[in-house]
Motif scaffolding. Structure first.
Motif, mmCIF file in Angstrom:
data_model
loop_
_atom_site.group_PDB
_atom_site.id
_atom_site.type_symbol
_atom_site.label_atom_id
_atom_site.label_comp_id
_atom_site.label_asym_id
_atom_site.label_seq_id
_atom_site.Cartn_x
_atom_site.Cartn_y
_atom_site.Cartn_z
ATOM 1 N N LYS A 80 -67.779 -45.295 -15.459
ATOM 2 C CA LYS A 80 -67.402 -46.462 -14.650
ATOM 3 C C LYS A 80 -66.084 -47.080 -15.099
ATOM 4 C CE LYS A 80 -71.269 -48.893 -14.983
ATOM 5 N NZ LYS A 80 -72.286 -49.938 -14.706
ATOM 6 N N TYR A 81 -65.963 -47.341 -16.388
ATOM 7 C CA TYR A 81 -64.858 -48.181 -16.849
ATOM 8 C C TYR A 81 -63.660 -47.416 -17.404
ATOM 9 C CZ TYR A 81 -67.992 -52.001 -15.930
ATOM 10 O OH TYR A 81 -68.821 -52.901 -15.296
ATOM 11 N N TYR A 82 -63.791 -46.096 -17.547
ATOM 12 C CA TYR A 82 -62.653 -45.282 -17.977
ATOM 13 C C TYR A 82 -62.226 -44.316 -16.882
ATOM 14 C CZ TYR A 82 -63.399 -47.019 -22.732
ATOM 15 O OH TYR A 82 -63.523 -47.830 -23.836
ATOM 16 N N HIS A 84 -63.449 -44.433 -13.667
ATOM 17 C CA HIS A 84 -63.596 -45.073 -12.349
ATOM 18 C C HIS A 84 -64.446 -44.221 -11.407
ATOM 19 C CE1 HIS A 84 -60.861 -47.888 -13.940
ATOM 20 N NE2 HIS A 84 -59.762 -47.217 -13.714
ATOM 21 N N ILE A 450 -64.386 -61.655 -12.419
ATOM 22 C CA ILE A 450 -63.765 -60.558 -13.166
ATOM 23 C C ILE A 450 -64.617 -59.298 -13.025
ATOM 24 C CG2 ILE A 450 -63.177 -59.734 -15.479
ATOM 25 C CD1 ILE A 450 -62.446 -62.618 -16.205
ATOM 26 N N TRP A 451 -65.924 -59.471 -13.137
ATOM 27 C CA TRP A 451 -66.828 -58.327 -13.035
ATOM 28 C C TRP A 451 -66.723 -57.673 -11.662
ATOM 29 C CZ3 TRP A 451 -70.885 -56.397 -10.250
ATOM 30 C CH2 TRP A 451 -71.626 -55.389 -10.851
ATOM 31 N N GLU A 454 -63.698 -55.483 -11.363
ATOM 32 C CA GLU A 454 -63.925 -54.217 -12.062
ATOM 33 C C GLU A 454 -64.850 -53.314 -11.247
ATOM 34 O OE1 GLU A 454 -65.565 -55.661 -15.723
ATOM 35 O OE2 GLU A 454 -63.612 -55.735 -16.718
ATOM 36 N N TYR A 455 -65.852 -53.920 -10.615
ATOM 37 C CA TYR A 455 -66.791 -53.140 -9.815
ATOM 38 C C TYR A 455 -66.075 -52.461 -8.649
ATOM 39 C CZ TYR A 455 -70.662 -51.878 -6.759
ATOM 40 O OH TYR A 455 -71.526 -51.163 -5.949
ATOM 41 N N THR A 457 -63.023 -51.515 -8.443
ATOM 42 C CA THR A 457 -62.221 -50.407 -8.969
ATOM 43 C C THR A 457 -63.108 -49.217 -9.295
ATOM 44 O OG1 THR A 457 -60.570 -51.927 -9.871
ATOM 45 C CG2 THR A 457 -60.639 -49.715 -10.806
ATOM 46 N N THR A 458 -64.220 -49.489 -9.939
ATOM 47 C CA THR A 458 -65.167 -48.438 -10.308
ATOM 48 C C THR A 458 -65.785 -47.792 -9.079
ATOM 49 O OG1 THR A 458 -65.750 -49.391 -12.445
ATOM 50 C CG2 THR A 458 -67.432 -48.070 -11.371
ATOM 51 N N GLU A 463 -57.903 -48.845 -8.424
ATOM 52 C CA GLU A 463 -57.580 -50.215 -8.012
ATOM 53 C C GLU A 463 -57.041 -50.271 -6.593
ATOM 54 O OE1 GLU A 463 -55.757 -53.042 -10.513
ATOM 55 O OE2 GLU A 463 -56.244 -51.973 -12.363
ATOM 56 N N LYS A 468 -60.620 -55.377 -3.754
ATOM 57 C CA LYS A 468 -60.976 -56.420 -4.708
ATOM 58 C C LYS A 468 -61.224 -57.737 -3.984
ATOM 59 C CE LYS A 468 -58.644 -54.791 -8.908
ATOM 60 N NZ LYS A 468 -57.599 -55.119 -9.904
#
Length: 723
Positions: A80-82, A84, A450-451, A454-455, A457-458, A463, A468
């Motif tokens: 998820k966070y690296y 995406h 913020i979460w 990120e969601y 993007t994931t 992005e 967003k």
């Protein structure tokens, strides 16, 4: 030379053992060949914390943790966070990049909340009634990725009951009159009804046992602890006459006769409980957790000594496994204080089933407030979210986040041991489940905005400012239902409602009341459509786009239906005719939109039901179960007086066209006759719905249509952009 060959052989075997861990196997199912890109390290520790670490070793991403579930959680975090990449129900496979994004700085996450619970009895019927191993394997991978280590495991346990009743002298026909059919087993498990949806075939019992063995074996490979159903005192309602035992009558549940409750003072209680646990162990082994929920949803407790009942249930479970824990749902009056107050600390685990809306742990604002919470007993903070697997965007982000942190700071926080998802139906609103299962792994309180960024993007692979913004809108409107609203799931679409001049809900206990700005949904759709051409073939984007536009159409129908009723009540024949035509067109437009993705099609559900049958009779029974559950639910009195009809309604292509459209069309024709001064007969909607449950017409379960092109057409024609 022989020593060298032996050493080489041992090293080769060791290498295979290391590679054959369940996380590597999971990676191979996600993307064949991808396990070579990762290095999995299992670290033994005496700490009472689960942890995972993300690291880098040359060209390989390193994921280490204290057990395979922690490592699988770390894998999901990395994806998820690296990378995406968001794996969800609508897409559990992907193609990983040839060169993975590097972990430039080691990341470690840990949690003291060691239990992550999953599933509701109802999920087994509303979502899982007709699953095969192929579908179950995907779900077990989903559990692992989300750190779930304590799921309810009901599949196949009806055979345990078959064997128990057979040994007690019941005939095959009598047993099948007691055990429910495939689409209604959840409520039989909860002691709500008998036999409805059956009788099951001999093959059904055998195939479900084999399926459960596969499920439990995979759970144990991962290190997941299955929660088996324990013995709660249930017996067939004729047990007094058949067995001569002392039972109480729990009464009716939505007009269904409940099974009998064996009194804990009857000497046969221990004997039958022993038999039950023995048969359970023969098939599936021992468990360390057993789900036991006597007197669910209002079962009569008249004449029952609740303290003795609790002790008898616990004693029987502990005899089967001294290390076992009783898992109980906190729902309505359960768990009855008298049942649990004299049980030992550590022997009971309570699921605070509806924490985001009606917590019982001690939140004074809750309508189900309990001053002392659960006292000495351990408990789990759960999100219910969905009822009946009903469709629609829905969430309580602020309530979920704030409630979790408030609970930790409360006195009850001392016995809070984890989080759980206890929804009645899955494959909806995946964002809320990501949020829930991340809560224990976050060091600081989540910042919602913020979460969400990120969601976005994931979820979509990178992005994009428009997406967003879209999620900021959703997260602060429809996904932020006020805490005080205790509604059962999403706002219900009037398109699916039993026709009436005033529509308050589709299901008996739901609501069509809108708590958010409908312009917010239209604006979200506008942002998503503005970048849609860049996301063709992106399964997550296409799924979410359809969801948002489906919501926008349902919102429009909410206001249009009121206009139709106003036209009728004002005797404006021309306007009534025009608006009712527009309403019917909206149903067909919704149907047309949803036929572009399999997960929104009736055909997928019906094909699942038929796929597990081998004979025509079996396929017919399973399809009837599938059709009945999502329409009438029960026989006439249970559907009408008991309120169960349309409880599990669906906004699916096929169902809209063949059930909801004919209902509204017949109703509008009825009203038009009345406007013309005629006296038409009242419509028997149940008769219409029951007739559909008996059909066997074919529905497509896949589509080659472009979801994006159809979305543009439908949205532009029926909803329109904001001025």
């Amino acid at each position: 030379m022989k020593k060298h060959l032996l050493l080489l052989s041992l090293l080769t075997m060791l290498s295979f053992v290391v590679k054959a861990n369940p996380v590597n196997n999971l990676l191979e199912r996600i993307d064949k060949g991808s396990s070579r890109k990762f290095k999995i390290e299992l670290i033994e520790t005496n700490q009472k914390k689960d942890f995972f670490e993300l690291d880098q070793d040359e060209d390989k991403v390193v994921i280490r943790g204290n057990n395979y579930m922690s490592i699988a959680t770390g894998l999901n975090w990395y994806l998820k966070y690296y990378a995406h990449i968001h794996l969800s129900w609508n897409a559990m496979t992907t193609t990983l990049p040839e060169k993975l994004p590097m972990v430039k700085k080691k990341e470690r996450r840990e949690t003291e909340k060691q239990l992550r619970y999953y599933l509701n009895y109802c999920t087994y019927s509303y979502s899982m009634a007709f699953w095969d191993w192929e579908r179950w394997e995907k779900e077990l991978d989903w559990m692992a990725l989300h750190g779930v280590n304590l799921p309810l495991a009901l599949t196949g346990t009806e055979t345990v009951w078959y064997n128990v009743l057979d040994k007690l002298g019941y005939s095959k026909d009598e047993i099948n009159q007691f055990i429910a059919g495939s689409g209604f087993l959840a409520w039989w498990h909860m002691n709500n009804l008998e036999g409805w949806g059956g009788p099951n075939s001999d093959r059904w019992y055998k195939q479900q046992v084999e399926l459960q063995k596969n499920i439990v074996n995979r759970m144990r490979e991962y290190g997941i602890q299955p929660v088996f159903p324990g013995y709660a005192g249930m017996l067939p309602s004729n047990a007094k006459e058949k067995l001569g035992v002392n039972v109480s009558d729990p009464g009716l549940w939505c007009d269904f006769r409940r099974p009998a409750f064996l009194q804990p003072t009857d000497p046969n209680f221990e004997k039958i409980a022993d038999l039950y646990y023995s048969e359970l162990e023969k098939l599936f082994g021992k468990a360390n957790y057993y789900a036991i929920d006597p007197f669910h949803e209002g079962g009569s407790i008249e004449g029952v000594d609740l303290d003795l009942a609790g002790k008898a249930i616990m004693r029987a479970m502990k005899k089967a496994n001294p290390d076992a824990t009783w898992v109980a749902q906190a729902w309505q009056a359960n768990p009855r204080p008298q049942i649990i107050e004299n049980l030992d600390k550590g022997d009971l685990l309570i699921l605070d089933l509806f924490s985001e809306s009606r917590p019982m742990w001690g939140d004074k604002e809750s309508s189900w407030y309990r001053e002392d919470g659960y006292g000495k007993h351990n408990w789990v903070y759960c999100m219910l979210l969905n009822f009946g697997e009903r469709p629609g965007l829905m969430g309580k982000m602020d309530a979920l986040i704030d409630g979790y942190y408030n609970a930790q700071q409360h006195n009850s926080g001392q016995t809070l041991v984890g989080v759980g998802a206890t929804m009645e139906g899955i494959e909806n609103n995946p964002m809320m489940y990501e949020l829930l299962f991340e809560l224990p792994w976050r060091n600081e309180k989540i910042n919602k905005d913020i979460w969400l960024a990120e969601y976005a993007t994931t979820r979509y692979g990178g992005e994009n400012e428009a997406l967003k913004i879209a999620w900021q809108i959703l997260g602060n409107t429809i996904y932020n239902c006020p805490k005080a609203y205790t509604q059962e799931g999403p706002v219900e679409s009037v398109l699916c409602a039993r026709p009436a001049l005033e529509v308050k809900s589709v299901s008996s206990w739901g609501t069509s009341r809108i708590y958010y700005s409908t312009d917010s949904i239209r604006l979200t759709a506008q942002y998503m459509l503005s970048v849609a051409d860049n996301y063709r073939g992106n399964a997550n984007f296409e799924h979410d786009l359809i969801e948002v536009i489906r919501q926008a159409i349902s919102d429009k129908a909410y206001y249009l239906q009121k206009e139709v009723s106003e036209a009728y009540e004002s005797q404006n024949k021309e306007r009534f005719k025009e608006l009712s035509h527009d309403f019917l067109a909206l149903i067909l437009a919704q149907d047309s939109l949803l036929e572009t993705k399999p997960e929104f099609m009736l055909g997928r559900w019906l094909e699942q039901s038929k796929k597990i049958g081998s004979t025509d009779a079996e396929k017919k029974l399973y399809e009837w179960n599938a059709r009945t559950q999502i329409t009438t639910w029960g026989p006439h009195n249970a559907a009408e007086k008991g309120g169960l009809r349309d409880y599990a309604y669906k906004l699916w292509s096929g169902l809209l066209r063949d059930v909801y459209y004919p209902r509204w069309s017949a109703y509008f024709a009825y009203l038009e006759e009345k406007l013309n001064g005629d006296n038409p007969s009242e419509i028997d909607f149940y008769k219409m719905e029951e007739a559909w449950t008996l059909k066997r017409n074919l529905y497509p379960n896949t589509s080659s249509e472009s979801p994006i092109e159809r979305s543009k057409i439908i949205y532009g024609r029926y909803v329109g952009y904001l001025p």
